[in-house]
Scaffold this active site. Structure first.
Site, PDB file in Angstrom:
ATOM      1  N   LYS A  60      -6.539   3.262  -1.086  1.00 55.97           N
ATOM      2  CA  LYS A  60      -6.423   3.067  -2.532  1.00 55.97           C
ATOM      3  C   LYS A  60      -5.639   4.242  -3.082  1.00 55.97           C
ATOM      4  O   LYS A  60      -6.157   5.369  -3.157  1.00 55.97           O
ATOM      5  CB  LYS A  60      -7.790   2.962  -3.202  1.00 55.97           C
ATOM      6  N   GLU A 109       2.122  -0.010  -5.240  1.00 53.03           N
ATOM      7  CA  GLU A 109       1.939   1.195  -6.042  1.00 53.03           C
ATOM      8  C   GLU A 109       3.159   2.082  -5.876  1.00 53.03           C
ATOM      9  O   GLU A 109       3.781   2.117  -4.816  1.00 53.03           O
ATOM     10  CB  GLU A 109       0.699   1.977  -5.582  1.00 53.03           C
TER      11      GLU A 109
END
Length: 380
Positions: A60, A109
């Protein structure tokens, strides 16, 4: 914004033509969709139990969400709020153009990494992607690294309804390993914990635990994606703030924190979970006072109530029972981690998530939280 054609056209197709007519509405390259979001779990073991089977675990990253659309030589880069930032992120554009595809829609991301490959503070990534001037100079000074974890479309084929395992296989064919988020698949708790610890050791904020059989639920917090961090954090909305005293005189300081009711009967739309003035720097105090006053709806001598628009990430030590608040729950030792300008209020966490944390903790609030027995209180 998800499909070719307007929402009205989609509704009319459903009413008049049923399923065959709806099939004509497809993902359109170049038009961003709301990203799929994750629910939360207190630890890796709880996340694995929720999925009840082998799961994929991913790093993450503490960057900004980007959705990249490529159609031939044309590339668009969009944030989670669907803002077009293409001109600000030339590295992401170049990475997309280098892929061996004609067209693609990628989810991922963008993050600023240090020379050692470890993530820099989120504020550096946020400042870099928000800057509009001289992107080439900024690229040299503060380079961004794109990392992709999903593929929603490739060369004319929509993949959103395919199981995650199939989408990830297609991603691996189209995107080199250096541009993909690290992933492992396991149903073994110890292996999952080892991956979690290794991820934290690299400086990342946690892991995402994903169901390999789940489709991509655009714009929804799907149960097939679960985020796990080493500390409890929630994305909450500021409902009001109280004027500070002492060195904080003249600044709005003590924040009233609210979660989305999420449709729970007798609550909503916003449910207060507590207050905090902890974790605020002088710079943050000044910026939040300006931002909150711009959203003021009413005030009294101590408190300014505001439109519920600003999202703030809150760390806390646990959940306790509290008859003072509408859901019968309050956060223990809440403190501000950061504001999240990349998120809107509709993406804030729900009371249901807080109840799940309480149950997992086995706190005194757990039984009441599980059955919704909240005690006295009024909706915010």
């Amino acid at each position: 914004l998800m499909f070719r054609g307007s929402a009205r056209a989609v509704a009319e197709a459903a009413l008049t033509g049923g399923e065959p007519a709806l099939a004509a509405f497809r993902l359109e390259v170049g038009r961003p969709v709301r990203p799929m979001l994750a629910t939360s779990a207190p630890d890796v073991g709880a996340a694995l139990e929720h999925l009840a089977g082998p799961a994929a675990l991913e790093w993450k990253l503490d960057g900004i969400r980007v959705q990249v659309h490529r159609d031939g030589a044309d590339v668009g880069v969009f944030t989670r709020s669907l803002d077009d930032i293409t001109a600000r992120v030339p590295e992401v554009v170049e990475a997309a153009l280098a892929l061996p595809v004609r067209s693609a829609v990628l989810d991922g991301e963008a993050i600023v990494l240090g020379p050692d490959g470890r993530p820099r503070p989120f504020q550096e990534t946020a400042a870099r992607t928000a800057a509009r001037r001289d992107p080439e100079r900024l690229r040299a000074e503060v380079p961004l690294s794109p990392h992709f974890f999903d593929l929603l479309h490739r060369d004319g084929e929509d993949l959103v309804d395919r199981p995650g395992r199939e989408r990830w296989a297609a991603l691996a064919e189209a995107v080199p390993a250096g541009l993909r988020v690290a992933r492992t698949e396991t149903g073994d708790r110890e292996e999952a914990l080892a991956f979690f610890r290794a991820t934290l050791a690299r400086g990342h904020e946690g892991v995402l635990v994903k169901d390999p059989a789940a489709g991509y639920r655009a714009g929804r917090r799907g149960a097939g994606w679960i985020k796990v961090k080493p500390r409890h954090t929630l994305d909450l909305v500021v409902l009001a703030a109280e004027w500070g005293s002492g060195r904080r005189q003249g600044f709005l300081s003590n924040l009233h924190l609210g979660a989305r009711a999420g449709g729970e009967p007798g609550l909503g739309p916003w449910v207060m979970l507590g207050k905090t003035f902890k974790g605020l720097t002088d710079e943050t105090l000044a910026r939040q006072t300006e931002a909150l006053l711009a959203r003021e709806v009413e005030r009294d001598a101590w408190t300014v109530r505001v439109r519920p628009e600003l999202v703030v990430e809150i760390a806390f030590d646990g959940v306790q029972r509290s008859p003072r608040y509408p859901a019968g729950l309050a956060l223990r030792f809440a403190r501000v981690v950061r504001y999240r300008p990349d998120k809107n209020a509709a993406e804030a966490d729900t009371v249901a998530t807080v109840r799940e944390i309480a149950v997992a903790e086995g706190t005194a609030a757990a039984d009441e939280a599980a059955r919704g027995d909240t005690g006295p209180g009024q909706p915010v």
